[in-house]
Scaffold this active site. Structure first.
Site, PDB file in Angstrom:
ATOM      1  CG  ASP A  38      12.006  81.810  49.966  1.00  0.00           C
ATOM      2  OD1 ASP A  38      13.202  81.912  49.632  1.00  0.00           O
ATOM      3  OD2 ASP A  38      11.556  80.820  50.562  1.00  0.00           O
ATOM      4  CG  ASP A  56      18.769  88.525  52.444  1.00  0.00           C
ATOM      5  OD1 ASP A  56      18.471  87.927  53.507  1.00  0.00           O
ATOM      6  OD2 ASP A  56      19.914  88.540  51.963  1.00  0.00           O
ATOM      7  CB  ALA A 122      14.140  66.657  65.767  1.00  0.00           C
ATOM      8  CB  CYS A 123      18.753  69.659  64.568  1.00  0.00           C
ATOM      9  SG  CYS A 123      18.642  68.627  63.105  1.00  0.00           S
ATOM     10  CE1 TYR A 152      18.122  74.172  60.554  1.00  0.00           C
ATOM     11  CE2 TYR A 152      18.060  71.980  61.522  1.00  0.00           C
ATOM     12  CZ  TYR A 152      17.440  73.002  60.830  1.00  0.00           C
ATOM     13  OH  TYR A 152      16.133  72.864  60.424  1.00  0.00           O
ATOM     14  CD  GLU A 194      20.396  66.211  47.633  1.00  0.00           C
ATOM     15  OE1 GLU A 194      20.437  67.451  47.626  1.00  0.00           O
ATOM     16  OE2 GLU A 194      21.269  65.503  47.080  1.00  0.00           O
ATOM     17  CD  GLN A 223      22.980  55.946  59.089  1.00  0.00           C
ATOM     18  OE1 GLN A 223      23.351  54.799  59.272  1.00  0.00           O
ATOM     19  NE2 GLN A 223      23.427  56.679  58.079  1.00  0.00           N
TER      20      GLN A 223
HETATM   21  P1  NAD Z   1      13.578  74.846  52.663  1.00  0.00           P
HETATM   22  O1  NAD Z   1      15.049  75.025  52.549  1.00  0.00           O
HETATM   23  O2  NAD Z   1      12.887  74.100  51.577  1.00  0.00           O
HETATM   24  O3  NAD Z   1      12.859  76.240  52.844  1.00  0.00           O
HETATM   25  C1  NAD Z   1      13.444  77.321  53.513  1.00  0.00           C
HETATM   26  C2  NAD Z   1      13.275  78.558  52.658  1.00  0.00           C
HETATM   27  O4  NAD Z   1      13.865  79.678  53.336  1.00  0.00           O
HETATM   28  C3  NAD Z   1      13.962  78.444  51.288  1.00  0.00           C
HETATM   29  O5  NAD Z   1      13.040  78.610  50.240  1.00  0.00           O
HETATM   30  C4  NAD Z   1      14.987  79.549  51.311  1.00  0.00           C
HETATM   31  O6  NAD Z   1      15.183  80.196  50.068  1.00  0.00           O
HETATM   32  C5  NAD Z   1      14.402  80.512  52.341  1.00  0.00           C
HETATM   33  N1  NAD Z   1      15.432  81.416  52.834  1.00  0.00           N
HETATM   34  C6  NAD Z   1      16.727  81.110  53.139  1.00  0.00           C
HETATM   35  N2  NAD Z   1      17.392  82.223  53.449  1.00  0.00           N
HETATM   36  C7  NAD Z   1      16.512  83.257  53.344  1.00  0.00           C
HETATM   37  C8  NAD Z   1      16.621  84.650  53.536  1.00  0.00           C
HETATM   38  N3  NAD Z   1      17.788  85.220  53.894  1.00  0.00           N
HETATM   39  N4  NAD Z   1      15.529  85.426  53.342  1.00  0.00           N
HETATM   40  C9  NAD Z   1      14.344  84.861  52.962  1.00  0.00           C
HETATM   41  N5  NAD Z   1      14.188  83.538  52.767  1.00  0.00           N
HETATM   42  C10 NAD Z   1      15.265  82.747  52.958  1.00  0.00           C
HETATM   43  O7  NAD Z   1      13.322  74.144  54.081  1.00  0.00           O
HETATM   44  P2  NAD Z   1      11.997  73.482  54.668  1.00  0.00           P
HETATM   45  O8  NAD Z   1      12.228  72.034  54.748  1.00  0.00           O
HETATM   46  O9  NAD Z   1      10.817  74.013  53.941  1.00  0.00           O
HETATM   47  O10 NAD Z   1      12.030  74.051  56.150  1.00  0.00           O
HETATM   48  C11 NAD Z   1      11.148  75.094  56.598  1.00  0.00           C
HETATM   49  C12 NAD Z   1      11.445  75.387  58.057  1.00  0.00           C
HETATM   50  O11 NAD Z   1      11.253  74.198  58.836  1.00  0.00           O
HETATM   51  C13 NAD Z   1      12.880  75.836  58.333  1.00  0.00           C
HETATM   52  O12 NAD Z   1      12.885  76.757  59.381  1.00  0.00           O
HETATM   53  C14 NAD Z   1      13.564  74.555  58.784  1.00  0.00           C
HETATM   54  O13 NAD Z   1      14.696  74.812  59.579  1.00  0.00           O
HETATM   55  C15 NAD Z   1      12.450  73.897  59.566  1.00  0.00           C
HETATM   56  N6  NAD Z   1      12.603  72.443  59.690  1.00  0.00           N
HETATM   57  C16 NAD Z   1      12.452  71.642  58.604  1.00  0.00           C
HETATM   58  C17 NAD Z   1      12.608  70.275  58.735  1.00  0.00           C
HETATM   59  C18 NAD Z   1      12.433  69.339  57.573  1.00  0.00           C
HETATM   60  O14 NAD Z   1      12.543  68.120  57.771  1.00  0.00           O
HETATM   61  N7  NAD Z   1      12.163  69.814  56.370  1.00  0.00           N
HETATM   62  C19 NAD Z   1      12.917  69.718  59.981  1.00  0.00           C
HETATM   63  C20 NAD Z   1      13.078  70.569  61.071  1.00  0.00           C
HETATM   64  C21 NAD Z   1      12.889  71.936  60.917  1.00  0.00           C
END
Ligand code: NAD
Length: 326
Positions: A38, A56, A122-123, A152, A194, A223
């Site tokens: 991360d 990164d 789901a988006c 997204y 959040e 909604q």
């Molecule tokens: P989160 O934001 O808590 O975790 C994502 C992590 O990715 C973060 O810790 C962030 O620092 C890291 N990140 C961002 N840019 C980065 C980079 N350039 N290099 C390395 N790491 C990087 O989100 P989450 O809720 O844990 O989501 C995890 C995955 O699930 C994501 O792909 C998200 O799109 C997907 N998702 C989540 C939800 C949900 O409801 N939480 C719903 C649909 C999809």
């Protein structure tokens, strides 16, 4: 003698985030050797990963480093957040996540990773199929013709296609999960990224602590969404990775509630009366629910934790955070 699980080296990207952190813990309990990657460490608890690399993943060379020696990859890194963040940062989200998604999958393929799971969303579903609060649950095939509401959704859809074609033409096995509103403890609860359940838990906890019962809601609160607890999310992701199913699959609950109902449930848990205050704000699509027929049929499983139980755990944890910051 080591068993097969202990010998499997697994990469979790986004391991400093909400789902990634929980997923690392889940894999360690199963006995896997885990590398977490991360740009930041987990915000609330130490990682259980055997190795944690700060990298990164927009950069291809970093993705090569992250995937070296790995048999399985769970790709969970993304620049994302709730509706407030997603609706206001289209260029950043499309750019950063496209770079992360393309480079991570490509580096995994080059490094001989056997199986790769991508966390879609789901988006990705078309806006026009989500125009009513009383929405028809979304089936996987509803994704096309494509018309996601936000950037997204578009970058997730492109990454889904990338996974499908890399499997078809380049040999890496891919799995694609479409997550529907995951919530639970140890996720963002303030600061702008959040999501609705965490934001409402924070607002209710604040109302309880301050004695001011007013809780702001974006829009009229009518909604609708379905919400899935984190324990079910990690279990479903793991089951999908073990399966031989490589098309996109929904993972979420199929109980539709309004944001107003969600607020009432949280207020009940907190044992307070709140006064709803509608304010202008991004609401996303009017209604969204998951059709779980394919999930059931494919994994012979579906999420089990009730919304009440999940909210109880989440509210308890967020109320502690709010109290500690006051
Ligand atoms: P989160 O934001 O808590 O975790 C994502 C992590 O990715 C973060 O810790 C962030 O620092 C890291 N990140 C961002 N840019 C980065 C980079 N350039 N290099 C390395 N790491 C990087 O989100 P989450 O809720 O844990 O989501 C995890 C995955 O699930 C994501 O792909 C998200 O799109 C997907 N998702 C989540 C939800 C949900 O409801 N939480 C719903 C649909 C999809």
């Amino acid at each position: 003698m080591k068993n097969r699980t202990e010998e499997t080296r697994v990469l979790v990207t986004g391991a400093g985030g909400f789902i990634g952190h929980h997923f690392v813990t889940y894999l360690k309990e199963k006995g896997y050797w885990v590398r977490g990657v991360d740009i930041k460490k987990p915000d609330f608890k130490e990682t259980h990963a055997d190795e944690f690399h700060l990298l990164d993943l927009r950069r291809w060379d970093n993705c090569v480093e992250a995937t070296t020696g790995m048999e399985n990859v769970y790709a969970m890194a993304a620049d994302m957040g709730g509706m407030g963040f997603i609706s206001a940062n289209h260029a950043q989200i499309l750019r950063n996540n496209s770079l992360i998604n393309i480079h991570t999958l490509d580096a995994a393929q080059v490094n001989g990773v056997k199986r790769y799971l991508f966390t879609s969303s789901a988006c990705i579903y078309p806006e026009l199929k989500q125009a009513e609060a009383d929405v028809i649950p979304l089936k996987e095939q509803d994704a096309y013709p494509a018309q996601p509401q936000d950037a997204y959704g578009w970058e997730k859809l492109i990454a889904e296609r990338l996974c499908i074609h890399y499997q078809e033409e380049l040999g890496i096995e891919t799995r694609i999960v479409r997550l529907h509103n995951i919530f639970g403890p140890l996720g963002s609860w303030n600061g702008g990224r959040e999501k609705a359940p965490a934001a409402l838990c924070r607002k209710v906890a604040t109302a309880k602590l301050t004695g001011n019962p007013e809780v702001e809601i974006w829009g009229d609160g009518e909604q609708t969404r379905s919400f899935c607890y984190i324990d079910d999310c990690v279990e479903g992701i793991y089951r999908l990775m073990q399966s031989d199913y490589s098309e996109p699959l929904n993972l979420g609950q199929d109980r539709l509630v309004t944001i107003n109902q969600l607020l009432d449930m949280i207020a009940d848990i907190a044992e307070i009366e709140v006064v709803r205050k509608p304010i202008p704000g991004p609401q996303g699509v009017r209604g969204r629910n998951s059709d779980n027929s394919l999930l059931n049929q494919t994994l012979n499983w579906e999420p089990k934790v009730s919304l009440e139980t999940g909210l109880k755990h989440t509210y308890t944890w967020i109320a502690e955070q709010v109290k500690a910051q006051m």
